[in-house]
Design a protein around this motif. Structure first.
Motif, short mmCIF file in Angstrom:
data_model
loop_
_atom_site.label_atom_id
_atom_site.label_comp_id
_atom_site.label_asym_id
_atom_site.label_seq_id
_atom_site.Cartn_x
_atom_site.Cartn_y
_atom_site.Cartn_z
N ARG A 152 14.74 18.67 -11.00
CA ARG A 152 13.37 19.21 -11.04
C ARG A 152 13.09 19.93 -12.37
N LYS A 153 14.06 20.78 -12.78
CA LYS A 153 13.87 21.52 -14.03
C LYS A 153 13.95 20.61 -15.24
N MET A 154 14.79 19.54 -15.11
CA MET A 154 14.93 18.62 -16.24
C MET A 154 13.63 17.87 -16.46
N GLU B 8 27.32 27.45 -11.37
CA GLU B 8 26.54 26.23 -11.14
C GLU B 8 25.49 26.00 -12.21
N SER B 9 25.12 24.73 -12.36
CA SER B 9 24.11 24.37 -13.35
C SER B 9 22.76 24.96 -12.96
N HIS B 10 21.98 25.39 -13.98
CA HIS B 10 20.62 25.87 -13.73
C HIS B 10 19.61 24.77 -14.02
N TYR B 11 20.08 23.58 -14.32
CA TYR B 11 19.17 22.48 -14.64
C TYR B 11 19.27 21.36 -13.63
N ASP C 23 32.94 16.06 -27.31
CA ASP C 23 32.98 15.65 -25.90
C ASP C 23 32.50 16.78 -25.02
N ARG C 24 31.63 16.45 -24.10
CA ARG C 24 31.13 17.47 -23.19
C ARG C 24 32.02 17.48 -21.95
N THR C 25 32.46 18.66 -21.57
CA THR C 25 33.34 18.78 -20.41
C THR C 25 32.56 19.36 -19.24
N ALA C 26 33.26 19.55 -18.13
CA ALA C 26 32.59 20.10 -16.95
C ALA C 26 32.44 21.60 -17.11
N ARG C 27 31.52 22.18 -16.40
CA ARG C 27 31.33 23.63 -16.37
C ARG C 27 32.63 24.30 -15.94
N LEU C 28 33.02 25.41 -16.57
CA LEU C 28 34.27 26.07 -16.20
C LEU C 28 34.14 26.76 -14.84
N VAL D 141 24.40 33.04 -27.65
CA VAL D 141 24.77 32.50 -26.34
C VAL D 141 23.83 32.99 -25.24
N PRO D 142 22.94 32.11 -24.71
CA PRO D 142 22.06 32.53 -23.62
C PRO D 142 22.84 32.60 -22.31
N CYS D 143 22.57 33.62 -21.49
CA CYS D 143 23.30 33.76 -20.22
C CYS D 143 22.34 34.13 -19.11
N ASN E 261 22.55 34.65 -14.96
CA ASN E 261 23.39 34.67 -13.75
C ASN E 261 24.72 33.98 -13.97
N GLU E 262 25.46 34.45 -14.93
CA GLU E 262 26.70 33.79 -15.30
C GLU E 262 27.92 34.67 -15.06
N GLU E 263 27.87 35.56 -14.07
CA GLU E 263 29.01 36.46 -13.85
C GLU E 263 30.31 35.72 -13.58
N PHE F 107 24.84 10.50 -11.65
CA PHE F 107 23.42 10.87 -11.50
C PHE F 107 22.94 11.70 -12.68
N LYS F 108 23.74 12.72 -13.04
CA LYS F 108 23.35 13.61 -14.15
C LYS F 108 23.26 12.80 -15.46
N ARG F 109 24.25 11.91 -15.64
CA ARG F 109 24.29 11.13 -16.87
C ARG F 109 23.07 10.22 -16.98
N GLY G 145 13.70 31.81 -19.10
CA GLY G 145 14.16 30.44 -19.26
C GLY G 145 15.04 30.26 -20.48
N HIS G 146 15.85 29.24 -20.40
CA HIS G 146 16.85 28.93 -21.41
C HIS G 146 16.30 28.89 -22.84
N GLN G 147 15.20 28.10 -23.04
CA GLN G 147 14.67 27.91 -24.38
C GLN G 147 14.23 29.24 -25.00
N ILE H 189 24.84 28.04 -28.46
CA ILE H 189 25.72 27.31 -27.54
C ILE H 189 25.56 27.90 -26.14
N ASP H 190 25.70 27.07 -25.11
CA ASP H 190 25.64 27.57 -23.73
C ASP H 190 26.90 28.36 -23.43
N CYS H 191 26.80 29.22 -22.41
CA CYS H 191 27.94 30.10 -22.15
C CYS H 191 28.90 29.53 -21.11
N1 UDP Z 1 20.14 29.78 -19.02
C1 UDP Z 1 19.29 30.83 -19.41
N2 UDP Z 1 18.14 31.04 -18.68
C2 UDP Z 1 17.77 30.27 -17.62
C3 UDP Z 1 18.62 29.18 -17.27
C4 UDP Z 1 19.78 28.96 -18.00
O1 UDP Z 1 19.58 31.55 -20.35
O2 UDP Z 1 16.73 30.54 -17.02
C5 UDP Z 1 21.36 29.54 -19.79
C6 UDP Z 1 22.63 29.42 -18.97
O3 UDP Z 1 23.21 30.68 -18.74
C7 UDP Z 1 23.51 28.54 -19.84
C8 UDP Z 1 22.50 27.65 -20.53
O4 UDP Z 1 21.24 28.28 -20.41
O5 UDP Z 1 24.20 29.27 -20.82
C9 UDP Z 1 22.45 26.24 -19.96
O6 UDP Z 1 22.29 26.26 -18.57
P1 UDP Z 1 23.14 25.34 -17.59
O7 UDP Z 1 24.57 25.29 -18.03
O8 UDP Z 1 22.91 25.84 -16.21
O9 UDP Z 1 22.45 23.91 -17.77
P2 UDP Z 1 23.18 22.45 -17.85
O10 UDP Z 1 24.30 22.58 -18.85
O11 UDP Z 1 23.68 22.15 -16.50
O12 UDP Z 1 22.09 21.51 -18.31
#
Ligand code: UDP
Ligand code: MG
Length: 327
Positions: free
Chosen positions: A219-221, A213-216, A205-210, A11-13, A15-17, A141-143, A81-83, A103-105
């Motif tokens: 611009r990043k996408m 805020e999104s980090h994507y 099914d993808r739900t909303a963030r609990l 699980v990558p994290c 700024n997810e406090e 917009f996101k979709r 970064g996430h990847q 999986i995202d956190c």
């Molecule tokens: N994340 C990360 N490093 C970064 C940006 C994001 O590890 O620089 C993690 C983030 O904590 C989350 C996952 O990548 O678990 C996906 O990010 P986010 O939910 O913000 O993206 P979205 O789902 O909106 O595309």
């Protein structure tokens, strides 16, 4: 005791406090449930990767690790970064477990799809892609931008599984080979299919963030799509050659037209020669750029030192997965 695969959830994290205290117990509960049902080993773990967060994320991970034996964490020296965070977790896991699920956190990906992922692994798949069946909870917009992302990737020659992000099961066996992909520009969802091996899909099914805020943002996408295209495909370069040939053909027609106009005496002196030179040079330049580009593209792909082949089985080796042992 009967042997079962050891699962590590990665699980990558960053700024997810806000969301981590809510989702961390869910992951732990999931791994306990899978262990109780006998699908995975009781020594399975949830591995949190702190991606250089600037808030309390790492403290929360450490506290959770103290509270639950199933929870462990690693911390990157800075934000990469996430990847890269997912890759760091997978590489950390590959020698210590039999299967990983990344999986995202933020609770957006349905953790209950893990049951089916493990079932599919037990049925023979080495990679199981989690695919979003609906995006109702995303904004319009996101979709639209996200779906445009997958279409653009495909058009540009980067093969990706449609609507699959980074929620997937990968076996340690595949990760061992994946480790041979030495490139630094990482686009996991395009690289994993390159490794091969039997794969399967699970829809969720993808739900909303609990929370949080999104980090994507867009611009990043776009940056991610651009990185994906340029690290997987040299199609944009071939497009220059194609464009050059097309331009030359049009240029040829224009030249004939200009000469005809000149013969009919409809033009001023010097016009025909100027047009001819522009058309000729434009075409030649684009074709030359394309040819140069082809060599640069090849050099680029060569510098990645990707494995040229991957052997998935040998007759003199046991076919069984290594965690299957006698009682
Ligand atoms: N994340 C990360 N490093 C970064 C940006 C994001 O590890 O620089 C993690 C983030 O904590 C989350 C996952 O990548 O678990 C996906 O990010 P986010 O939910 O913000 O993206 P979205 O789902 O909106 O595309
Ligand atoms: Mg998210």
């Amino acid at each position: 005791m009967e042997a079962r695969p050891v699962l590590w959830i990665v699980v990558p994290c960053y700024n997810e406090e806000k969301v981590l205290p809510m989702t961390a117990p869910l992951f732990i509960r999931k791994i306990r449930q899978l262990a109780e049902e006998g699908k995975v080993s009781a020594s399975s773990r949830v591995l949190f990767v702190n991606d250089g967060s600037k808030d309390r994320t790492w403290e929360i991970i450490r506290e959770t690790a103290e509270e639950y034996p199933e929870c462990i964490g690693i911390c990157q020296s800075r934000n990469r970064g996430h990847q890269n965070a997912v890759l760091a977790g997978l590489m950390e896991a590959k020698d210590r477990c039999d299967i990983t699920i990344s999986i995202d956190c933020d609770g957006q990906d349905d953790i209950n799809a893990m049951d089916e992922m493990v079932d599919k692994y037990l049925a023979g798949a080495e990679i199981v892609y989690g695919v979003r069946s609906r995006r109702d909870t995303d904004t319009w917009f996101k979709r639209t931008t996200a779906e445009g992302f997958y279409r653009l990737m495909k058009a540009m020659g980067a093969e990706v599984v449609f609507n699959h992000a980074d929620y997937r099961l990968i076996s340690a066996k595949v990760l061992q080979h994946f480790a041979d992909f030495g490139e630094v520009n990482i686009f996991l969802r395009g690289m994993v299919p390159l490794v091969g091996f039997p794969s399967d899909t699970v829809y969720y099914d993808r739900t909303a963030r609990l929370a949080g805020e999104s980090h994507y943002p867009l611009r990043k996408m776009i940056a991610l799509a651009f990185n994906g295209i340029t690290s997987l495909s040299v199609k944009p370069i071939s497009m220059i050659s194609t464009f050059g040939i097309g331009f030359s053909l049009v240029g040829l027609i224009l030249m004939i037209w200009a000469v005809v106009e000149a013969c009919l005496g409809k033009t001023v002196a010097g016009w025909t020669s100027t047009i001819c030179i522009i058309c000729l040079l434009g075409g030649i330049q684009l074709i030359s750029l394309g040819v140069l580009g082809q060599y640069i593209g090849k050099t680029y792909l060569e510098t990645k030192h990707r494995p040229r082949y991957i052997i998935s089985a040998r007759t003199w080796e046991k076919e069984e997965r290594h965690w299957i042992e006698e009682e």
